[in-house]
Design a protein around this motif. Structure first.
Motif, PDB file in Angstrom:
ATOM      1  N   ALA A 422      61.058  41.082  40.650  1.00 20.41           N
ATOM      2  CA  ALA A 422      60.561  41.355  42.001  1.00 20.41           C
ATOM      3  C   ALA A 422      59.116  40.912  42.167  1.00 20.41           C
ATOM      4  O   ALA A 422      58.734  40.404  43.230  1.00 20.41           O
ATOM      5  CB  ALA A 422      60.692  42.841  42.313  1.00 20.41           C
ATOM      6  N   SER A 423      58.289  41.100  41.124  1.00 17.60           N
ATOM      7  CA  SER A 423      56.874  40.742  41.239  1.00 17.60           C
ATOM      8  C   SER A 423      56.690  39.243  41.417  1.00 17.60           C
ATOM      9  O   SER A 423      55.739  38.790  42.061  1.00 17.60           O
ATOM     10  CB  SER A 423      56.103  41.227  40.006  1.00 17.60           C
ATOM     11  N   VAL A 424      57.603  38.458  40.861  1.00 21.38           N
ATOM     12  CA  VAL A 424      57.548  37.002  41.011  1.00 21.38           C
ATOM     13  C   VAL A 424      58.254  36.562  42.288  1.00 21.38           C
ATOM     14  O   VAL A 424      57.705  35.818  43.113  1.00 21.38           O
ATOM     15  CB  VAL A 424      58.181  36.310  39.787  1.00 21.38           C
ATOM     16  N   LEU A 425      59.486  37.044  42.469  1.00 20.40           N
ATOM     17  CA  LEU A 425      60.299  36.630  43.608  1.00 20.40           C
ATOM     18  C   LEU A 425      59.696  37.100  44.929  1.00 20.40           C
ATOM     19  O   LEU A 425      59.696  36.365  45.920  1.00 20.40           O
ATOM     20  CB  LEU A 425      61.710  37.190  43.447  1.00 20.40           C
ATOM     21  N   GLY A 426      59.181  38.338  44.947  1.00 18.69           N
ATOM     22  CA  GLY A 426      58.626  38.878  46.183  1.00 18.69           C
ATOM     23  C   GLY A 426      57.485  38.032  46.710  1.00 18.69           C
ATOM     24  O   GLY A 426      57.455  37.680  47.900  1.00 18.69           O
ATOM     25  N   LEU A 427      56.522  37.682  45.849  1.00 12.08           N
ATOM     26  CA  LEU A 427      55.400  36.865  46.285  1.00 12.08           C
ATOM     27  C   LEU A 427      55.835  35.459  46.661  1.00 12.08           C
ATOM     28  O   LEU A 427      55.248  34.829  47.538  1.00 12.08           O
ATOM     29  CB  LEU A 427      54.331  36.822  45.178  1.00 12.08           C
ATOM     30  N   ALA A 428      56.896  34.957  46.012  1.00  8.75           N
ATOM     31  CA  ALA A 428      57.393  33.621  46.352  1.00  8.75           C
ATOM     32  C   ALA A 428      58.035  33.580  47.731  1.00  8.75           C
ATOM     33  O   ALA A 428      58.122  32.510  48.347  1.00  8.75           O
ATOM     34  CB  ALA A 428      58.406  33.161  45.298  1.00  8.75           C
ATOM     35  N   LEU A 429      58.475  34.763  48.219  1.00  9.93           N
ATOM     36  CA  LEU A 429      59.186  34.806  49.497  1.00  9.93           C
ATOM     37  C   LEU A 429      58.331  35.320  50.655  1.00  9.93           C
ATOM     38  O   LEU A 429      58.849  35.534  51.747  1.00  9.93           O
ATOM     39  CB  LEU A 429      60.434  35.695  49.369  1.00  9.93           C
ATOM     40  N   VAL A 430      57.019  35.497  50.438  1.00  8.94           N
ATOM     41  CA  VAL A 430      56.196  36.060  51.507  1.00  8.94           C
ATOM     42  C   VAL A 430      56.077  35.134  52.706  1.00  8.94           C
ATOM     43  O   VAL A 430      55.747  35.572  53.805  1.00  8.94           O
ATOM     44  CB  VAL A 430      54.789  36.451  51.006  1.00  8.94           C
ATOM     45  N   THR A 431      56.351  33.852  52.521  1.00  8.88           N
ATOM     46  CA  THR A 431      56.308  32.913  53.652  1.00  8.88           C
ATOM     47  C   THR A 431      57.696  32.632  54.215  1.00  8.88           C
ATOM     48  O   THR A 431      57.854  31.786  55.085  1.00  8.88           O
ATOM     49  CB  THR A 431      55.666  31.583  53.213  1.00  8.88           C
ATOM     50  N   SER A 432      58.696  33.344  53.731  1.00 10.97           N
ATOM     51  CA  SER A 432      60.076  33.050  54.133  1.00 10.97           C
ATOM     52  C   SER A 432      60.564  33.905  55.285  1.00 10.97           C
ATOM     53  O   SER A 432      61.714  33.801  55.698  1.00 10.97           O
ATOM     54  CB  SER A 432      61.010  33.273  52.939  1.00 10.97           C
ATOM     55  N   GLY A 433      59.689  34.813  55.779  1.00  9.14           N
ATOM     56  CA  GLY A 433      60.103  35.663  56.886  1.00  9.14           C
ATOM     57  C   GLY A 433      61.163  36.654  56.461  1.00  9.14           C
ATOM     58  O   GLY A 433      61.080  37.301  55.429  1.00  9.14           O
ATOM     59  N   GLY A 434      62.230  36.760  57.275  1.00 11.04           N
ATOM     60  CA  GLY A 434      63.256  37.761  57.051  1.00 11.04           C
ATOM     61  C   GLY A 434      64.072  37.564  55.794  1.00 11.04           C
ATOM     62  O   GLY A 434      64.738  38.504  55.342  1.00 11.04           O
ATOM     63  N   THR A 435      64.053  36.362  55.194  1.00  9.20           N
ATOM     64  CA  THR A 435      64.825  36.132  53.962  1.00  9.20           C
ATOM     65  C   THR A 435      64.418  37.110  52.867  1.00  9.20           C
ATOM     66  O   THR A 435      65.219  37.481  52.017  1.00  9.20           O
ATOM     67  CB  THR A 435      64.639  34.679  53.482  1.00  9.20           C
ATOM     68  N   PHE A 436      63.177  37.504  52.881  1.00  4.64           N
ATOM     69  CA  PHE A 436      62.662  38.499  51.940  1.00  4.64           C
ATOM     70  C   PHE A 436      63.543  39.752  51.967  1.00  4.64           C
ATOM     71  O   PHE A 436      63.938  40.279  50.924  1.00  4.64           O
ATOM     72  CB  PHE A 436      61.221  38.828  52.338  1.00  4.64           C
ATOM     73  N   PHE A 437      63.881  40.213  53.158  1.00  2.00           N
ATOM     74  CA  PHE A 437      64.674  41.425  53.300  1.00  2.00           C
ATOM     75  C   PHE A 437      66.158  41.189  53.014  1.00  2.00           C
ATOM     76  O   PHE A 437      66.869  42.104  52.622  1.00  2.00           O
ATOM     77  CB  PHE A 437      64.480  42.019  54.693  1.00  2.00           C
TER      78      PHE A 437
END
Length: 467
Positions: A422-437
């Motif tokens: 999560a610590s890696v994937l979460g920061l990688a998805l901060v520009t992905s908008g709703g895909t994060f959720f």
């Protein structure tokens, strides 16, 4: 449950002693002041666990200011400290469970808090980031040890009819400690600095070990399973302090664990435990992945992706923790009433649906949208973080006494792997908008599947549990 025994200790025949099933003895009696005291002190240790877990994140702005770290370089210069702290927590979880099964719940809890206290004090005195990072990794070892030890200790001191609720209440002290950390930081960080906060936190952890020494006796079930010299007398003394009428010649059954198993990961994967172990590992991995996606990256996502203010983005974690506390209490009560399977599956569905809500209707800025944003995070935090907390109640009841600690600890270690992802994937998805959720929703679906895999769910209160 008491039965006459032969001199050899077998039930039946000429009575020369009394065999007592400790778990049954605790289950049928009212809860005593000693048990309540043990539960409170153990929960206090968990409050501090949650508080110390938040210390680094709360201190990042002050640390960055002291060392002149620019915002763009925060991830590179401080992110590794957070990631390695999770590694330490994972190693600590399985180590804590092993120590608890070999040396005792009380000793393992004191070791964990001493590690936290000494390394937190030492970290406050470190002159540079690399040395501070080393201390935080060691602190992570101590933090990782706390939950499996407390879950085992509280489960063994609590009557079966209240076990799920009480274990979950002790685990909910993690988000409670996080909230306390935020309050303390708001009041003291500017006054005493981050180093002063860490000295205070480390000193309190060391003081709690003194309280444990004087208030918490070793688990009677652990002592009965170990059979070391003097353990029988210690069991008798503790049970008498709990209000039980125990004869001097009492002998004790190793509850539902007549063929004692060696504390090891291999024991968790034996045929009789394999399905439960794989299911609970998947549930811990998925739940901690989903929870730490929020803890680690949601404030950054809200600031950068959805243009929230820093204050509102930070408040998202507060709302999330409030929901977690509320649903953990409700979920643990419901688990005692209806059993673990329907409750945990309902929480997993709620976590998936609320994450899908955030995916399909991402948070937006504006006065009219504030209520929706708060509701989304309170509800999602309630279901997903509540699920993660209540899972400890199930895990603490899946295994016999001799492998209970390592069973809970190994589940926590697998969960920490999810937190690292999560610590890696979460920061990688901060520009992905709703895909994060969407990723979080899929993690919740994995938890639902995991609850189908687990075979030995805890039944409603009043029915016999396996361990």
């Amino acid at each position: 449950m008491s039965t006459p025994t032969h001199p050899s200790g077998e039930a039946g025949g000429t009575a020369t002693g009394t065999v007592i099933d400790i778990a049954d003895e605790i289950d049928k009696a009212p809860i005593s002041g000693l048990q309540i005291g043990v539960i409170i002190v153990a929960s206090l240790a968990v409050v501090f666990d949650g508080f110390d877990s938040q210390l680094f994140g709360l201190s990042i702005p002050a640390i960055a200011a002291e060392y002149g770290i620019q915002p763009a370089a925060l991830s590179a210069q401080l992110g590794w400290v957070l990631s390695l702290t999770f590694v330490g927590m994972g190693i600590g979880a399985v180590s804590g469970g092993y120590v608890a099964d070999k040396l005792g719940r009380k000793l393992a809890l004191n070791i964990s808090l001493l590690v936290i206290g000494v390394t937190t004090v030492a970290a406050a005195l470190m002159p540079n980031i690399p040395l501070l990072g080393v201390m935080r990794v060691l602190t992570g070892l101590g933090i990782g040890m706390v939950l499996p030890v407390v879950a085992s200790l509280v489960a063994e001191y609590t009557p079966g009819r209240r076990r799920s609720f009480t274990v979950a209440l002790s685990i909910v002290c993690v988000p409670l400690g996080g909230l306390l950390g935020g309050i303390v930081a708001a009041g003291l960080l500017d006054a005493i600095g981050w180093r002063g906060m860490w000295l205070l936190g480390g000193g309190l952890a060391i003081l709690i070990t003194v309280l444990i020494h004087f208030v918490v006796p070793e688990s009677p079930q652990f002592l009965a399973a170990r059979h070391a010299p003097g353990d029988r007398e210690r069991v008798i003394a503790t049970l008498r302090r709990m209000g039980h009428n125990i004869p001097d010649d009492a002998q004790f059954l190793n509850h539902h664990d007549h063929e004692k198993q060696r504390a090891s990961v291999g024991a968790l994967l034996k045929p009789e435990h394999r399905r439960d172990t794989l299911g609970i590992w998947l549930a811990f991995f998925g739940s901690l992945l989903g929870v730490y996606m929020i803890f680690g990256a949601a404030p950054t996502l809200l600031r950068q992706g959805f243009k929230f203010t820093s204050a509102d983005a930070s408040l998202s974690i507060t709302w999330y923790n409030i929901g977690a506390i509320a649903l953990t209490i409700i979920g643990s009560w419901a688990m005692g009433k209806w059993g673990s399977k329907p409750v945990l599956m309902t929480l997993a569905v709620g976590a998936a649906v609320s994450a899908a809500w955030l995916w399909l209707m991402p948070p937006v800025v504006g006065a009219g949208a504030t209520g929706t944003f708060v509701a989304q995070f309170v509800i999602h935090g309630g279901f997903f973080a509540g699920l993660q907390s209540v899972l400890y109640s199930l895990c603490a009841q899946l295994y016999p006494v001799s492998i209970k600690g390592i069973g809970v600890g190994m589940a926590g270690t697998v969960g920490r792997i999810g937190a690292i992802v999560a610590s890696v994937l979460g920061l990688a998805l901060v520009t992905s908008g709703g895909t994060f959720f969407l990723v979080i929703a899929l993690a919740a679906v994995a938890c639902f599947v995991a609850m189908l895999i687990v075979k030995n769910h805890t039944p409603p209160a009043g029915r016999e549990t396996k361990y």
